[in-house]
Motif scaffolding. Structure first.
Motif, PDB file in Angstrom:
ATOM      1  N   LEU A 212       2.249  -0.110  13.913  1.00 21.10           N
ATOM      2  CA  LEU A 212       1.130   0.335  13.102  1.00 21.10           C
ATOM      3  C   LEU A 212       0.618  -0.938  12.234  1.00 21.10           C
ATOM      4  N   ASN A 213       0.386  -2.193  12.988  1.00 27.57           N
ATOM      5  CA  ASN A 213       0.601  -3.725  11.621  1.00 27.57           C
ATOM      6  C   ASN A 213       0.129  -3.335  10.556  1.00 27.57           C
ATOM      7  N   VAL A 214       1.364  -3.201   9.679  1.00 28.17           N
ATOM      8  CA  VAL A 214       1.528  -3.708   8.713  1.00 28.17           C
ATOM      9  C   VAL A 214       3.075  -4.380   8.397  1.00 28.17           C
ATOM     10  N   PRO A 215       3.096  -4.758   7.156  1.00 23.46           N
ATOM     11  CA  PRO A 215       4.116  -5.249   7.113  1.00 23.46           C
ATOM     12  C   PRO A 215       4.963  -4.544   7.193  1.00 23.46           C
ATOM     13  N   PRO A 216       6.958  -5.462   7.258  1.00 22.30           N
ATOM     14  CA  PRO A 216       8.318  -4.470   7.230  1.00 22.30           C
ATOM     15  C   PRO A 216       8.507  -3.578   5.728  1.00 22.30           C
ATOM     16  N   ASP A 217       7.346  -4.430   4.683  1.00 25.87           N
ATOM     17  CA  ASP A 217       7.592  -4.201   3.593  1.00 25.87           C
ATOM     18  C   ASP A 217       6.314  -3.193   3.119  1.00 25.87           C
TER      19      ASP A 217
ATOM     20  N   THR B 267       3.825  -0.394   1.927  1.00 27.53           N
ATOM     21  CA  THR B 267       4.579   1.040   1.009  1.00 27.53           C
ATOM     22  C   THR B 267       3.922   2.514   2.065  1.00 27.53           C
ATOM     23  N   LEU B 268       4.116   3.521   1.688  1.00 24.05           N
ATOM     24  CA  LEU B 268       3.705   4.678   2.498  1.00 24.05           C
ATOM     25  C   LEU B 268       2.278   4.804   1.986  1.00 24.05           C
ATOM     26  N   GLU B 269       1.407   4.002   1.709  1.00 24.40           N
ATOM     27  CA  GLU B 269      -0.566   5.050   1.425  1.00 24.40           C
ATOM     28  C   GLU B 269      -0.771   3.472   2.619  1.00 24.40           C
ATOM     29  N   GLN B 270       0.791   2.098   2.461  1.00 22.45           N
ATOM     30  CA  GLN B 270      -0.522   1.709   3.692  1.00 22.45           C
ATOM     31  C   GLN B 270      -0.154   1.682   5.157  1.00 22.45           C
ATOM     32  N   VAL B 271       0.829   2.810   4.910  1.00 18.39           N
ATOM     33  CA  VAL B 271       1.106   2.814   6.788  1.00 18.39           C
ATOM     34  C   VAL B 271       0.481   4.083   6.917  1.00 18.39           C
ATOM     35  N   ASP B 272      -0.275   4.591   5.833  1.00 15.52           N
ATOM     36  CA  ASP B 272      -0.813   5.963   6.153  1.00 15.52           C
ATOM     37  C   ASP B 272      -2.346   5.683   6.332  1.00 15.52           C
ATOM     38  N   GLN B 273      -2.200   4.812   6.395  1.00 18.16           N
ATOM     39  CA  GLN B 273      -3.987   3.489   5.537  1.00 18.16           C
ATOM     40  C   GLN B 273      -3.864   2.892   6.959  1.00 18.16           C
ATOM     41  N   ALA B 274      -2.654   2.721   7.590  1.00 13.49           N
ATOM     42  CA  ALA B 274      -3.220   1.733   8.778  1.00 13.49           C
ATOM     43  C   ALA B 274      -3.179   3.436  10.212  1.00 13.49           C
ATOM     44  N   TYR B 275      -2.220   4.165   9.809  1.00 14.12           N
ATOM     45  CA  TYR B 275      -2.360   5.462  10.921  1.00 14.12           C
ATOM     46  C   TYR B 275      -3.877   6.204  11.257  1.00 14.12           C
ATOM     47  N   GLN B 276      -4.696   6.286   9.910  1.00  8.82           N
ATOM     48  CA  GLN B 276      -5.636   6.566   9.839  1.00  8.82           C
ATOM     49  C   GLN B 276      -6.398   5.822  10.629  1.00  8.82           C
TER      50      GLN B 276
ATOM     51  N   GLU C  65       2.073   6.943  20.742  1.00 10.48           N
ATOM     52  CA  GLU C  65       3.034   5.392  20.346  1.00 10.48           C
ATOM     53  C   GLU C  65       2.460   5.386  18.918  1.00 10.48           C
ATOM     54  N   VAL C  66       1.212   5.824  18.754  1.00 11.07           N
ATOM     55  CA  VAL C  66       0.945   5.290  17.062  1.00 11.07           C
ATOM     56  C   VAL C  66       1.833   6.921  16.183  1.00 11.07           C
ATOM     57  N   ARG C  67       1.903   8.211  16.418  1.00  7.29           N
ATOM     58  CA  ARG C  67       2.685   8.815  16.364  1.00  7.29           C
ATOM     59  C   ARG C  67       3.951   9.074  15.891  1.00  7.29           C
ATOM     60  N   ASN C  68       4.852   8.627  17.265  1.00  5.61           N
ATOM     61  CA  ASN C  68       5.695   8.574  16.905  1.00  5.61           C
ATOM     62  C   ASN C  68       6.217   6.745  16.118  1.00  5.61           C
ATOM     63  N   ALA C  69       5.402   6.143  16.012  1.00  8.91           N
ATOM     64  CA  ALA C  69       5.649   4.828  14.873  1.00  8.91           C
ATOM     65  C   ALA C  69       5.640   5.341  13.499  1.00  8.91           C
ATOM     66  N   TYR C  70       4.280   6.221  13.550  1.00  7.41           N
ATOM     67  CA  TYR C  70       4.419   6.870  11.967  1.00  7.41           C
ATOM     68  C   TYR C  70       5.567   7.874  11.674  1.00  7.41           C
ATOM     69  N   ALA C  71       5.955   8.483  12.113  1.00  6.48           N
ATOM     70  CA  ALA C  71       6.806   9.293  11.763  1.00  6.48           C
ATOM     71  C   ALA C  71       8.152   8.287  11.500  1.00  6.48           C
ATOM     72  N   ALA C  72       8.980   7.039  12.706  1.00  4.84           N
ATOM     73  CA  ALA C  72       9.531   6.184  12.333  1.00  4.84           C
ATOM     74  C   ALA C  72       9.038   6.516  10.537  1.00  4.84           C
ATOM     75  N   ALA C  73       7.859   5.730  10.412  1.00  3.03           N
ATOM     76  CA  ALA C  73       7.808   4.909   9.139  1.00  3.03           C
ATOM     77  C   ALA C  73       7.716   6.083   7.832  1.00  3.03           C
TER      78      ALA C  73
ATOM     79  N   LYS D 129       9.345   8.651   8.175  1.00  6.61           N
ATOM     80  CA  LYS D 129      11.685   8.951   8.002  1.00  6.61           C
ATOM     81  C   LYS D 129      11.863   7.324   7.120  1.00  6.61           C
ATOM     82  N   ALA D 130      11.542   6.444   8.010  1.00  3.76           N
ATOM     83  CA  ALA D 130      12.606   5.611   6.753  1.00  3.76           C
ATOM     84  C   ALA D 130      11.791   5.332   5.457  1.00  3.76           C
ATOM     85  N   LEU D 131      10.697   5.348   5.494  1.00  3.26           N
ATOM     86  CA  LEU D 131      10.346   5.164   3.272  1.00  3.26           C
ATOM     87  C   LEU D 131      10.059   6.116   2.771  1.00  3.26           C
ATOM     88  N   THR D 132      11.454   7.472   3.376  1.00  4.41           N
ATOM     89  CA  THR D 132      11.162   9.078   2.417  1.00  4.41           C
ATOM     90  C   THR D 132      12.431   8.964   2.199  1.00  4.41           C
ATOM     91  N   VAL D 133      12.935   8.673   3.152  1.00  2.26           N
ATOM     92  CA  VAL D 133      15.097   8.275   1.993  1.00  2.26           C
ATOM     93  C   VAL D 133      15.543   8.308   1.767  1.00  2.26           C
TER      94      VAL D 133
END
Length: 76
Positions: free
Chosen positions: A39-44, A46-55, A62-70, A72-76
């Motif tokens: 997703l080309n975002v830093p490992p830390d 935020t959920l908003e940054q991940v969502d924006q990168a995904y959109q 590959e991007v859908r799988n990475a988004y799903a992993a993100a 999962k990792a950020l909402t645990v």
């Protein structure tokens, strides 16, 4: 059982084995790439940054799988 039938069975088994092994190898390769790199975002990020990168990226498998992993990792 004729020789042709035996050859057909052997070729079918070999082809099936080859196809499944390629499918599993492709899944392992995709699973090895960390979500933040895809997703080309830093490992830390935020959920908003991940969502924006995904959109903003092409929605490839590959991007859908990475988004799903993100997610999962950020909402645990």
């Amino acid at each position: 059982m004729s020789t042709h039938e035996i050859i057909a069975i052997v070729l079918g088994l070999a082809g099936g084995y080859w196809g499944i092994s390629r499918l599993l190898a492709a899944q392992e390769t995709a699973a090895q790439t960390p979500w933040h790199l895809v997703l080309n975002v830093p490992p830390d990020a935020t959920l908003e940054q991940v969502d924006q990168a995904y959109q903003s990226m092409m929605k490839t498998k590959e991007v859908r799988n990475a988004y799903a992993a993100a997610i999962k990792a950020l909402t645990v």
